[in-house]
Write an enzyme that holds these catalytic residues in place. Sequence first.
Site, PDB file in Angstrom:
ATOM      1  CG  ASN A   9      -1.788   1.194   1.335  1.00 34.26           C
ATOM      2  OD1 ASN A   9      -1.924   1.944   0.366  1.00 34.26           O
ATOM      3  ND2 ASN A   9      -2.398   1.403   2.494  1.00 34.26           N
ATOM      4  CE  LYS A  11      -0.391   3.646   4.465  1.00 31.68           C
ATOM      5  NZ  LYS A  11      -0.462   3.851   5.899  1.00 31.68           N
ATOM      6  CG  HIS A  98      -6.197   2.273   4.766  1.00 30.89           C
ATOM      7  ND1 HIS A  98      -5.808   3.325   5.559  1.00 30.89           N
ATOM      8  CD2 HIS A  98      -5.168   1.384   4.764  1.00 30.89           C
ATOM      9  CE1 HIS A  98      -4.571   3.084   6.010  1.00 30.89           C
ATOM     10  NE2 HIS A  98      -4.169   1.916   5.544  1.00 30.89           N
ATOM     11  CD  GLU A 169      -3.979  -1.963   7.290  1.00 34.90           C
ATOM     12  OE1 GLU A 169      -2.826  -2.126   6.899  1.00 34.90           O
ATOM     13  OE2 GLU A 169      -4.677  -0.995   6.954  1.00 34.90           O
ATOM     14  CB  SER A 212       4.363  -1.119  12.399  1.00 35.93           C
ATOM     15  OG  SER A 212       3.946   0.194  12.662  1.00 35.93           O
TER      16      SER A 212
HETATM   17  P1  PGA Z   1       2.380   0.830   7.712  1.00 35.70           P
HETATM   18  O1  PGA Z   1       0.977   1.024   6.956  1.00 35.70           O
HETATM   19  O2  PGA Z   1       2.949  -0.491   7.268  1.00 35.70           O
HETATM   20  O3  PGA Z   1       3.222   1.996   7.293  1.00 35.70           O
HETATM   21  O4  PGA Z   1       2.080   0.835   9.180  1.00 35.70           O
HETATM   22  C1  PGA Z   1       0.093  -0.036   6.774  1.00 35.70           C
HETATM   23  C2  PGA Z   1      -1.189   0.450   6.166  1.00 35.70           C
HETATM   24  O5  PGA Z   1      -1.649   1.560   6.474  1.00 35.70           O
HETATM   25  O6  PGA Z   1      -1.800  -0.245   5.327  1.00 35.70           O
END
Ligand code: PGA
Length: 250
Positions: A9, A11, A98, A169, A212
Amino acid sequence: MKNNVFIANWKMNKPFALALDFCTQHKTELKKLSSRPHTEIVLCPSFDVLFSVAEILSDTLVNLGAQTCSPHERGAYTGQVSASSLKEVGCDYCIIGHSEQRQYANVSNEDVAEQAIRLLEADIEPIICIGETKKIFEQDQAIRFLEEQLNPVLAEVTSFEKPITIAYEPIWSIGTGIMPDRDYLIKIFTWLSRIGKYKLSHNEWRLVYGGSVDPENMDVFTSINHLHGFLVGSASLDFQKFEKIVLLKT
Ligand code: PGA
């Protein structure tokens, strides 16, 4: 449905040129990773690059996913992108619900249910994100909260008899470097798998974890049953880290 799915992802972190560079530069390795047995790689860049990424990776087994879609089929919805259009540009997956969409775009549980319908109608597998806040976690109310998030969407997807992925998540773990402990993950994934068994008997389903995820903290996931992959944010921006996560688990 493959057992190990790794969803990147991105983003809004890779603008057009950077996203295309990433795919061109790592195409050979991505091709190899996506050909590993029982392994599925899904890249989720922003809307603007989907078509070009699909073209660059067309001779690989890498799958393409969007980060959200409109709950509507078509019409006067300025700024929105329809599921059928995503299918046309090459998406086979789409993240919905999300926490950042729920927070910044006010996406509700009912919107997520509508998005899932549009996606399944377009033959796109929804990656349905759920997750509790730190406060709800501390009050030991997570399961009740997750159930509220899931109920409307699960009620809709069953009639389609098509595959879905649920991504757990916890919001307090996204982008924070903080990881739930193993016992907690076991509790959540055992509960989710029961939901899958009872409520999704007509669908193929997979459960993934996000928040994370990093090559340095993968130990916590050892022998957690019913965990079929990861939704990776920050670590997926760096090809070496993403590759390590895949290799550690397959
Ligand atoms: P992250 O994001 O691995 O940076 O914590 C995960 C997500 O938001 O899908």
